[in-house]
Design an enzyme around this catalytic site. Structure first.
Site, short mmCIF file in Angstrom:
data_model
loop_
_atom_site.label_atom_id
_atom_site.label_comp_id
_atom_site.label_asym_id
_atom_site.label_seq_id
_atom_site.Cartn_x
_atom_site.Cartn_y
_atom_site.Cartn_z
N TRP A 149 0.92 -1.24 -0.05
CA TRP A 149 -0.07 0.00 0.00
C TRP A 149 0.71 1.36 -0.11
O TRP A 149 0.44 2.41 -0.51
CB TRP A 149 -1.27 0.05 1.16
CG TRP A 149 -1.81 1.01 1.33
CD1 TRP A 149 -2.98 1.33 0.54
CD2 TRP A 149 -1.73 2.29 2.10
NE1 TRP A 149 -3.56 2.43 1.13
CE2 TRP A 149 -2.75 3.13 1.98
CE3 TRP A 149 -0.78 2.43 3.04
CZ2 TRP A 149 -2.97 4.20 2.81
CZ3 TRP A 149 -0.79 3.66 3.85
CH2 TRP A 149 -1.92 4.48 3.57
N HIS A 150 1.92 1.29 0.67
CA HIS A 150 2.90 2.24 0.73
C HIS A 150 3.68 2.53 -0.62
O HIS A 150 4.00 3.65 -1.02
CB HIS A 150 3.80 2.24 1.96
CG HIS A 150 3.37 2.59 3.11
ND1 HIS A 150 2.75 1.84 4.15
CD2 HIS A 150 3.28 3.70 3.93
CE1 HIS A 150 2.39 2.25 5.24
NE2 HIS A 150 2.62 3.50 5.09
N GLY A 151 3.98 1.42 -1.17
CA GLY A 151 4.55 1.86 -2.49
C GLY A 151 5.87 0.66 -2.54
O GLY A 151 5.94 -0.45 -1.84
#
Length: 551
Positions: free
Chosen positions: A374-376
């Site tokens: 989700w963060h990358g």
């Protein structure tokens, strides 16, 4: 974007030394306040008008202010796809999982594209899309819960379930709710619907009428200007602090030759200040967006029946005090990105666990993976996540095996030396997370390792040393000493001594970061063993059955 809109932001950006996109972002947060005041004044009898108003302002932000036509398209792809999946696969048990994979897959594609573009200062759509993934994956689960018997659901799930699909206009207003569209906070559709129809503001009949929150005219939404303005002022202060401190403590400082010329204590101090400066930005923007949500009334979270005081913390996403003065890792992480923690717990950790079973290693692994993706995909994110997991485990061991010596064995109250433990734990928590968060700011693997090496990997060395310590016989010695103290105080009593550990919670990972790697590793081993045994039993039963047929 209209050309004349960009001129003042470019001019001010050159004067302040910041990018025009960043100034436009702050401007959008400020503009949301008068617009939120107008939204609040849309008649309660016309909820569709509220959704239309929110939608139109968000489109203006995306297209008129930031020129993000691609961003608008991205938001539509995610939201239309999620709605279609929820509507046409509503009866399928796989629907929420398909929705989750669709949303996370779309986000991952944009994360990779953003990373390839390598333009971290420009405002793109991934921040808004991250918020949207939380909202829409929760939406899919809420729709799925709506077709299940209430007896199969938890109290939280029963509260958030959707027994019928919402109208497209209400759904669009939920997706494009302008005060929180760009960076959050996220919330569930049921909360938005209760805000639309004003059922959110109904107070129990048992409350003294004199203590009901005041409203204006015939409006049901209580007055919220004062708490909203306090959030605005607080957010502006944090933002100004960020702008001022950035001149001395930007992440690039950690890679400069001037930084390398400092002594080790000065380097650690600068590392901590770089992290604090970055946090100021998030304190500012998240506090401002929360204030705008409060002004619309969506931040309403009930009334104290005794005092009549209204709580406006429904959408609180950050607690600066909780972060800066945290004395343990769990307190630090729980005060940061609060709504993401709730989403990971309610819609990932608890959802991957079969009904009737206790969450275990697989649930923790799924939560960790979801949070990371989700963060990358920058390597720095994964350095931070992995180190933080080990830090959590060490911190839990310290709390269980060291903290009891600073509490009275009989009353569990602090002894005079407890203040030294508190100071030491606060300092260790802050400096450890300053180290662990550096890769989150530098992003690249080489830059992150360079920054860590310049402070001699102090948090890695300390964490590894403590892991080794608690894996040694010393841990058993500490436990014996604690048991001996308790036995001495409670000699002759059959009463069981309460645990000195005051940690609470469900055991869910915080921001996807495991609380206890040792325990979860053991659970993983147990799960593998049980799987092997189950297969062996199935094979034996199959062979026995086939042998019986031959006979």
């Amino acid at each position: 974007m209209l050309p004349f809109i960009n001129i003042p932001f470019v001019y001010l950006g050159d004067k302040l030394g910041v990018g025009p996109d960043e100034l436009k972002l702050v401007f959008s947060f400020l503009l949301s306040y008068p617009l939120a005041g107008l939204l609040k004044r849309v008649p309660d009898s016309k909820p569709a008008y509220k959704s239309l108003f929110a939608l139109s302002i968000s489109i203006f932000y995306l297209v008129g202010l930031f020129d993000l036509w691609d961003g608008l398209r991205t938001m539509l792809i995610s939201s239309v796809g999620a709605y279609a999946i929820a509507k046409y696969l509503r009866g399928s048990p796989y629907m929420p999982w398909l929705g989750f994979v669709y949303l996370m897959g779309h986000l991952s594609i944009n994360h990779i594209a953003r990373q390839a573009a390598n333009s971290p200062r420009s405002v793109d759509i991934t921040g808004a899309q991250m918020v949207l993934v939380m909202k829409l994956s929760a939406f899919c689960w809420n729709v799925a819960d709506g077709v299940l018997p209430a007896s199969d659901l938890s109290d939280f799930q029963k509260d958030r379930r959707l027994t019928e699909m919402p109208s497209l206009i209400d759904y669009a207003g939920y997706v494009f709710f302008f005060p929180s569209m760009l960076i959050g906070p996220a919330f569930d559709f049921v909360e938005y619907r209760r805000w639309l129809d004003t059922t959110m503001f109904e107070v129990p009949k048992t409350i003294d009428p004199a203590k009901k929150p005041p409203t204006r005219r015939r409006r049901k939404i209580p007055r919220s200007a004062t708490p909203a303005m306090l959030k605005l002022v607080s957010g502006i202060i944090w933002t100004v602090a960020f702008l001022k401190l950035s001149a001395w403590y930007s992440p690039d400082v950690l890679l400069s030759e001037r930084y390398l010329g400092n002594g080790i204590l000065r380097r650690i101090f600068v590392l901590h200040m770089v992290g604090f400066t970055a946090r100021c930005k998030y304190y500012g923007v998240w506090t401002m967006t929360e204030g705008a949500c409060i002004l619309t009334g969506l931040g309403f979270n009930g009334v104290d029946p005794k005092t009549g005081k209204v709580s406006w913390n429904r959408l609180q996403n950050i607690s600066p005090w909780g972060v800066e003065f945290a004395q343990n890792t769990r307190g630090y992480l729980e005060a940061w990105n609060i709504n993401t923690n709730k989403w990971l717990r309610n819609y990932v950790y608890l959802r991957v666990t079969p009904r009737g079973k206790k969450p275990g290693f697989r649930a923790s692994l799924a939560t960790f993976t979801t949070s990371a993706f989700w963060h990358g995909f920058y390597p720095g994110y994964y350095l931070s996540f992995v180190l933080a997991s080990f830090v959590q485990t060490v911190a839990k061991n310290l709390r269980r095996n060291l903290r009891p010596f600073f509490l009275d064995a009989k009353t569990s109250l602090p002894v005079p030396t407890k203040k030294y433990y508190d100071i030491a734990s606060w300092l260790a928590t802050q400096l450890t997370f300053s180290f662990a968060a550096a890769p989150f700011l530098l992003l690249g693997l080489k830059d992150s390792l360079t920054a860590w090496s310049r402070v001699y990997f102090y948090a890695v060395v300390g964490t590894a040393g403590l892991m080794a310590f608690f894996a040694s016989p010393a841990k058993k010695q500490l436990k014996r000493a604690i048991e001996k103290r308790s036995a001495k105080v409670n000699e002759g009593k059959l009463k069981r001594v309460a645990s000195n550990e005051s940690l609470t919670g469900t055991g869910a990972p915080v921001l996807g970061i495991s609380q206890d790697l040792e325990k979860e590793f053991g659970e993983a081993v147990d799960e593998v063993r049980e799987e092997v045994r189950a297969r062996a039993r199935a094979r034996a039963a199959s062979l026995s059955k086939s042998g019986g047929k031959k006979l």
